[in-house]
Design a protein around this motif. Sequence first.
Motif, mmCIF file in Angstrom:
data_model
loop_
_atom_site.group_PDB
_atom_site.id
_atom_site.type_symbol
_atom_site.label_atom_id
_atom_site.label_comp_id
_atom_site.label_asym_id
_atom_site.label_seq_id
_atom_site.Cartn_x
_atom_site.Cartn_y
_atom_site.Cartn_z
ATOM 1 N N THR A 121 -2.817 -17.698 -18.897
ATOM 2 C CA THR A 121 -2.013 -18.747 -18.259
ATOM 3 C C THR A 121 -0.703 -18.224 -17.682
ATOM 4 N N ASP A 122 -0.370 -16.973 -17.942
ATOM 5 C CA ASP A 122 0.918 -16.440 -17.494
ATOM 6 C C ASP A 122 0.780 -15.530 -16.279
ATOM 7 N N GLY A 123 -0.285 -15.687 -15.518
ATOM 8 C CA GLY A 123 -0.490 -14.871 -14.332
ATOM 9 C C GLY A 123 0.154 -15.486 -13.100
ATOM 10 N N ASP A 124 0.067 -14.772 -12.008
ATOM 11 C CA ASP A 124 0.639 -15.233 -10.744
ATOM 12 C C ASP A 124 -0.320 -14.830 -9.630
ATOM 13 N N TRP A 125 -1.004 -15.824 -9.070
ATOM 14 C CA TRP A 125 -2.002 -15.529 -8.051
ATOM 15 C C TRP A 125 -1.363 -15.137 -6.723
ATOM 16 N N ALA A 126 -0.125 -15.522 -6.501
ATOM 17 C CA ALA A 126 0.568 -15.085 -5.284
ATOM 18 C C ALA A 126 0.821 -13.579 -5.333
ATOM 19 N N LYS A 127 1.246 -13.089 -6.498
ATOM 20 C CA LYS A 127 1.424 -11.647 -6.658
ATOM 21 C C LYS A 127 0.085 -10.921 -6.566
ATOM 22 N N PHE A 128 -0.954 -11.552 -7.095
ATOM 23 C CA PHE A 128 -2.294 -10.974 -7.003
ATOM 24 C C PHE A 128 -2.711 -10.796 -5.543
ATOM 25 N N ALA A 129 -2.480 -11.828 -4.732
ATOM 26 C CA ALA A 129 -2.830 -11.745 -3.310
ATOM 27 C C ALA A 129 -1.991 -10.688 -2.598
ATOM 28 N N ALA A 130 -0.708 -10.587 -2.968
ATOM 29 C CA ALA A 130 0.157 -9.580 -2.342
ATOM 30 C C ALA A 130 -0.310 -8.171 -2.684
ATOM 31 N N VAL A 131 -0.676 -7.950 -3.939
ATOM 32 C CA VAL A 131 -1.140 -6.620 -4.355
ATOM 33 C C VAL A 131 -2.438 -6.254 -3.649
ATOM 34 N N VAL A 132 -3.364 -7.191 -3.561
ATOM 35 C CA VAL A 132 -4.639 -6.918 -2.885
ATOM 36 C C VAL A 132 -4.415 -6.636 -1.400
ATOM 37 N N GLY A 133 -3.529 -7.409 -0.769
ATOM 38 C CA GLY A 133 -3.238 -7.176 0.645
ATOM 39 C C GLY A 133 -2.624 -5.814 0.894
ATOM 40 N N VAL A 134 -1.658 -5.439 0.058
ATOM 41 C CA VAL A 134 -1.033 -4.113 0.206
ATOM 42 C C VAL A 134 -2.050 -3.009 -0.045
ATOM 43 N N LEU A 135 -2.922 -3.209 -1.019
ATOM 44 C CA LEU A 135 -3.957 -2.215 -1.311
ATOM 45 C C LEU A 135 -4.873 -1.996 -0.109
ATOM 46 N N LEU A 136 -5.287 -3.067 0.531
ATOM 47 C CA LEU A 136 -6.168 -2.939 1.696
ATOM 48 C C LEU A 136 -5.458 -2.240 2.852
ATOM 49 N N VAL A 137 -4.195 -2.587 3.079
ATOM 50 C CA VAL A 137 -3.443 -1.961 4.172
ATOM 51 C C VAL A 137 -3.276 -0.462 3.921
ATOM 52 N N ILE A 138 -2.925 -0.107 2.685
ATOM 53 C CA ILE A 138 -2.733 1.312 2.364
ATOM 54 C C ILE A 138 -4.050 2.069 2.474
ATOM 55 N N MET A 139 -5.136 1.461 2.029
ATOM 56 C CA MET A 139 -6.431 2.132 2.101
ATOM 57 C C MET A 139 -6.835 2.389 3.551
ATOM 58 N N ILE A 140 -6.607 1.411 4.423
ATOM 59 C CA ILE A 140 -6.922 1.599 5.844
ATOM 60 C C ILE A 140 -6.055 2.702 6.440
ATOM 61 N N LEU A 141 -4.765 2.704 6.083
ATOM 62 C CA LEU A 141 -3.864 3.740 6.579
ATOM 63 C C LEU A 141 -4.293 5.125 6.112
ATOM 64 N N VAL A 142 -4.654 5.247 4.842
ATOM 65 C CA VAL A 142 -5.058 6.544 4.294
ATOM 66 C C VAL A 142 -6.320 7.051 4.987
ATOM 67 N N ILE A 143 -7.294 6.188 5.168
ATOM 68 C CA ILE A 143 -8.537 6.603 5.828
ATOM 69 C C ILE A 143 -8.262 7.026 7.269
ATOM 70 N N TYR A 144 -7.416 6.276 7.956
ATOM 71 C CA TYR A 144 -7.096 6.605 9.350
ATOM 72 C C TYR A 144 -6.404 7.964 9.454
ATOM 73 N N VAL A 145 -5.437 8.206 8.577
ATOM 74 C CA VAL A 145 -4.692 9.469 8.637
ATOM 75 C C VAL A 145 -5.570 10.637 8.202
ATOM 76 N N GLU A 146 -6.383 10.440 7.172
ATOM 77 C CA GLU A 146 -7.226 11.533 6.691
ATOM 78 C C GLU A 146 -8.277 11.939 7.721
ATOM 79 N N LEU A 147 -8.672 11.014 8.575
ATOM 80 C CA LEU A 147 -9.647 11.337 9.614
ATOM 81 C C LEU A 147 -8.993 11.824 10.904
ATOM 82 N N SER A 148 -7.676 11.733 10.982
ATOM 83 C CA SER A 148 -6.973 12.130 12.205
ATOM 84 C C SER A 148 -6.841 13.650 12.276
ATOM 85 N N GLN A 149 -6.873 14.161 13.486
ATOM 86 C CA GLN A 149 -6.755 15.597 13.726
ATOM 87 C C GLN A 149 -5.888 15.847 14.952
#
Length: 273
Positions: A42-70
């Motif tokens: 009962t002491d969770g925060d779904w807004a923080k959950f959504a923020a963490v998931v959103g940041v995770l997806l953005v960082i993952m896309i950035l990492v994949i893009y940079v790792e494939l860049s040459q």
Amino acid sequence: MWMAELITDKGLGQGMSILIFMSICSGFLPQLWEIGWGTKGTDGDWAKFAAVVGVLLVIMILVIYVELSQRRIPVQYTRRMIGRKMYGGSSTYLPLKINMSGVIPPIFASSILAVPTLIAQFGNSDQSWVKWINSNLANTTSVWYIALYALMIVFFCFFYTEITFNPDETADNMKQYGGFIPGIRAGNATSRYLSYVMNRLNTVGAVYLLFVALIPTVLIMALNLNTKLPFGGTTILIIAGVGLDTLRQAKAQTEQFQYAGFLFEGTDHKEGK
């Protein structure tokens, strides 16, 4: 170890890396659930959950893009007559990754910063130097830790690239086989040009590693999270690196089977089968 060797033998990728990948991913859902649902339910925060998931997806896309860049540097090879045959005359490119050091700088930086904390465990908790280490170096959100962590990442990014990529040796090899970069003289001029390009790539790569490595700490401070994030900069780099490497090997295996089938079909056709 047996499972890792079995995965490697089957051509599915590096077995140990895949097992580490699965171990990291297995802890994602419980820790994400703890942010949204809480430890008591009962002491969770779904807004923080959504923020963490959103940041995770953005960082993952950035990492994949940079790792494939040459950064592809064009290389032209001159024609050479050897015996009665003409060799060379082709054009190719020298691929240089933006992040040539990979996950090494964050790992080295975090490992070195963990040494003072380990030493402080042997001291008295009332001593001033132990208190300073516990409050500044053991705390990943402190200013001292973030500053030292960032400086070490930048240092190891340039240091690792310096010892793994030698512009002089690359320029000599190109000159030996008749290769040159259009507009750049072979030899020392090529070496200086490669050093210039590598310094620029290392600068971009260091900024990229700083962003990926420090974003979890910034997220904890911004959202005032009491729980540990399910991902870190090193974790994301490992997941993206292992995932991309596994996909490359799977693609190579698929193409190999396709070519093998094509060759076998051609052989059967010639034999009249």
